[in-house]
Scaffold this motif. Structure first.
Motif, PDB file in Angstrom:
ATOM      1  N   GLU B 209       0.799  -1.205   0.121  1.00  0.00           N
ATOM      2  CA  GLU B 209       0.137  -0.109  -0.113  1.00  0.00           C
ATOM      3  C   GLU B 209       1.075   1.221   0.082  1.00  0.00           C
ATOM      4  O   GLU B 209       2.003   1.186   0.637  1.00  0.00           O
ATOM      5  N   ILE B 210       0.373   2.146  -0.842  1.00  0.00           N
ATOM      6  CA  ILE B 210       1.181   3.578  -0.790  1.00  0.00           C
ATOM      7  C   ILE B 210       0.676   4.326   0.332  1.00  0.00           C
ATOM      8  O   ILE B 210      -0.892   4.886   0.255  1.00  0.00           O
ATOM      9  N   VAL B 211       1.101   4.294   1.432  1.00  0.00           N
ATOM     10  CA  VAL B 211       0.783   5.083   2.660  1.00  0.00           C
ATOM     11  C   VAL B 211       0.655   6.643   2.654  1.00  0.00           C
ATOM     12  O   VAL B 211      -0.186   7.519   2.857  1.00  0.00           O
ATOM     13  N   ALA B 212       1.710   7.143   2.377  1.00  0.00           N
ATOM     14  CA  ALA B 212       2.039   8.630   1.952  1.00  0.00           C
ATOM     15  C   ALA B 212       3.463   8.698   1.360  1.00  0.00           C
ATOM     16  O   ALA B 212       3.979   7.881   1.300  1.00  0.00           O
ATOM     17  N   SER B 213       3.508  10.168   0.767  1.00  0.00           N
ATOM     18  CA  SER B 213       4.877  10.470   0.318  1.00  0.00           C
ATOM     19  C   SER B 213       5.213  11.857   0.674  1.00  0.00           C
ATOM     20  O   SER B 213       4.409  12.657   1.313  1.00  0.00           O
ATOM     21  N   ARG B 214       6.441  12.241   0.423  1.00  0.00           N
ATOM     22  CA  ARG B 214       6.959  13.405   0.996  1.00  0.00           C
ATOM     23  C   ARG B 214       7.891  13.827  -0.232  1.00  0.00           C
ATOM     24  O   ARG B 214       8.931  13.117  -0.549  1.00  0.00           O
ATOM     25  N   SER B 215       7.690  15.205  -0.751  1.00  0.00           N
ATOM     26  CA  SER B 215       8.819  15.887  -1.423  1.00  0.00           C
ATOM     27  C   SER B 215       9.596  16.623  -0.685  1.00  0.00           C
ATOM     28  O   SER B 215       8.913  17.412   0.027  1.00  0.00           O
ATOM     29  N   ILE B 216      10.828  16.724  -0.879  1.00  0.00           N
ATOM     30  CA  ILE B 216      11.703  17.811   0.106  1.00  0.00           C
ATOM     31  C   ILE B 216      12.840  18.316  -1.123  1.00  0.00           C
ATOM     32  O   ILE B 216      13.536  17.790  -1.864  1.00  0.00           O
ATOM     33  N   PHE B 217      12.317  19.827  -1.084  1.00  0.00           N
ATOM     34  CA  PHE B 217      13.392  20.454  -1.906  1.00  0.00           C
ATOM     35  C   PHE B 217      14.489  21.175  -1.356  1.00  0.00           C
ATOM     36  O   PHE B 217      14.302  21.814   0.032  1.00  0.00           O
ATOM     37  N   TYR B 218      15.623  21.142  -1.806  1.00  0.00           N
ATOM     38  CA  TYR B 218      16.789  21.877  -1.150  1.00  0.00           C
ATOM     39  C   TYR B 218      17.081  23.125  -1.790  1.00  0.00           C
ATOM     40  O   TYR B 218      17.633  23.048  -2.640  1.00  0.00           O
ATOM     41  N   PRO B 219      16.943  24.281  -1.016  1.00  0.00           N
ATOM     42  CA  PRO B 219      16.988  25.498  -1.924  1.00  0.00           C
ATOM     43  C   PRO B 219      18.375  25.754  -2.237  1.00  0.00           C
ATOM     44  O   PRO B 219      19.341  25.353  -1.473  1.00  0.00           O
ATOM     45  N   ASP B 220      18.638  26.124  -3.510  1.00  0.00           N
ATOM     46  CA  ASP B 220      19.936  26.935  -3.947  1.00  0.00           C
ATOM     47  C   ASP B 220      20.902  26.035  -4.263  1.00  0.00           C
ATOM     48  O   ASP B 220      22.104  25.973  -3.425  1.00  0.00           O
ATOM     49  N   SER B 221      20.497  24.747  -4.814  1.00  0.00           N
ATOM     50  CA  SER B 221      21.604  23.685  -4.824  1.00  0.00           C
ATOM     51  C   SER B 221      21.290  23.126  -6.278  1.00  0.00           C
ATOM     52  O   SER B 221      21.576  21.928  -6.660  1.00  0.00           O
ATOM     53  N   GLU B 222      21.264  23.999  -7.264  1.00  0.00           N
ATOM     54  CA  GLU B 222      20.803  23.622  -8.734  1.00  0.00           C
ATOM     55  C   GLU B 222      22.036  23.341  -9.518  1.00  0.00           C
ATOM     56  O   GLU B 222      21.627  22.357 -10.379  1.00  0.00           O
TER      57      GLU B 222
END
Lengths: 88, 350
Positions: B209-222
């Motif tokens: 089962e896909i219970v939950a997901s989380r996206s995390i963006f790290y600023p200024d690391s292009e």
């Protein structure tokens, strides 16, 4: 510093400018990681391009001891000396 | 409640062991790379045993332009994409008529109509299918694709979603680029496709089962990872800082995400991580204090087929679903990082 060392330093300076975008002054006592702010990929870039320019193979066992620009000049000099035909 | 019913995969028919590939690269770069032993070291350090290539090795010198390489990409992406989707649907016991959502993920080629649209025809998918072609997420795309497809399945419990990832990294390789990231890439990246099949609560499945997901963006690391776009195509950007970023941020982000579900790392029975490369996997093992064999499937995938960018984490998931007999209730965590820089976490429960 011998004349040969100066030529090597000039060559390294040109490699650093061309391949790492380093425009500042390059002095023998400068630390590659701290002063030139080179990470492992950039240090490897410097090593490979120095090898291409001087047509030498740096000794892998001595790489850990190459911490400064001067260390690199000396290592290039050692490898050039092993190949007298190419040392110019 | 969404479940991952199955994962299909497909590879081009051209497999080469690492020694064969290395020998070819040595010949190709012999006149420009004075110390060819550097190439040996870089290729052996990535711990890849062999890779599939989109084309037979001898065909690559004929690709002189980005357009030619991308045309090959479009052709092979459809072939392996179709096979991966058919494999996934068959494993899930579903028909093409069951598909309502189609997420297509890639970072190695461009096409309009996109590959998912072309596969609508090849697979004769229903015209109602909601298609989402995604370009640019890179290595995080497999995990993010699963998470976004699960979002799209909310409210339509009787539908199935296809998350297809196709990456043909060999067609992006810059053969004139002697930068260290490109030399590393020439030893690390391979080609293939994987398709995760998701189903809503209206369909029976024993998958996680896909219970939950989380996206995390790290600023200024292009500049940590990505492409520079040149006249010759995609030129790799890869920073030495990537393992350090994994080491620094993943424990915080994983712990925070798990805590929201009243879980800790020790509750996770199976880790499904994008393989990246040895340094990234080692950084994850150390930073997350994982047991020795926790990332076994990631190491195996890396060894057998190399790093396939967004496809890899789906291959790891397939490996886990097919090899491990996980007890009901086992928690799993999909983890991937990619250009942005960013990471995606997907919490699973068997």
């Amino acid at each position: 510093m011998t004349v040969d060392d100066r030529e090597i330093l000039d060559g390294i300076r040109e490699v650093a400018r061309q391949h790492l975008g380093f425009e500042g002054e390059l002095r023998p006592e400068m630390l590659l990681a701290e002063d030139l702010e080179l990470d492992s990929i950039k240090i490897l870039t410097l090593a490979v391009e120095v090898e291409n320019r001087f047509r030498v193979c740096l000794d892998p066992s001595s790489e850990a001891r190459v911490e400064t620009v001067g260390d690199l000049v000396a290592e290039v000099g050692r490898q050039l000396a092993r190949r007298p035909d190419d040392a110019g | 409640m969404m479940r991952i019913a199955a994962v299909g995969s497909a590879f081009p028919p051209n497999y080469y062991d690492q020694d064969t590939l290395l020998a070819a690269f040595r010949r190709h770069w012999a006149d420009r790379l004075y110390n060819l032993d550097r190439l040996d070291t870089l290729h052996r350090n990535v711990l890849v045993g062999g890779r599939y290539l989109a084309l037979p090795m001898e065909a690559y010198p004929g690709l002189q332009t980005w357009g030619q390489a991308n045309d090959a990409w479009i052709a092979v992406a459809q072939q392996v994409g179709e096979l991966a989707v058919r494999d996934g649907l068959e494993s899930a016991g579903l028909a093409t008529d069951d598909v309502g959502v189609f997420v297509f993920v890639t970072v190695t080629g461009v096409a309009t109509p996109s590959i998912d649209a072309r596969l609508m025809n090849r697979l004769r998918l229903p015209s109602r299918v909601r298609r989402v072609p995604v370009f640019g997420l890179g290595c995080v795309g497999g995990a993010a694709g699963v998470a976004r497809a699960a979002d799209l399945l909310h409210g339509v419990p009787d539908e199935a979603a296809v998350v297809l990832s196709v990456e043909l990294c060999s067609l992006t390789l810059q053969r004139r680029d002697l930068s260290i990231p490109n030399l590393i890439g020439s030893g690390l990246f391979g080609d293939g496709a994987a398709a995760a099949i998701l189903v809503g609560s209206g369909r029976a499945s024993r998958g996680p089962e896909i219970v939950a997901s989380r996206s995390i963006f790290y600023p200024d690391s292009e500049r940590l990872m990505g492409w520079d776009i040149t006249e010759a195509g995609f030129q790799i950007v890869l920073s030495a800082e990537v393992p350090e970023v994994a080491r620094r941020f993943l424990p915080r982000d994983v712990d925070g995400f798990l805590a929201e579900h009243e879980l800790t790392r020790s509750d996770i029975g199976v880790w499904i991580s994008h393989p990246g490369g040895p340094k990234v996997l080692e950084a994850m093992e150390e930073a997350l204090e994982l047991p020795d064999d926790a990332l076994e499937a990631s190491w195996r995938t890396l060894r057998e087929v190399g790093n396939l960018s967004s496809t890899s984490v789906l291959l790891v998931l397939k490996d886990v679903m097919e090899r491990r007999d996980l007890a009901p209730g086992t928690w799993g965590l999909m983890v991937a990082m990619g250009p942005g820089f960013c990471s995606e976490l997907v919490l699973l429960r068997w």
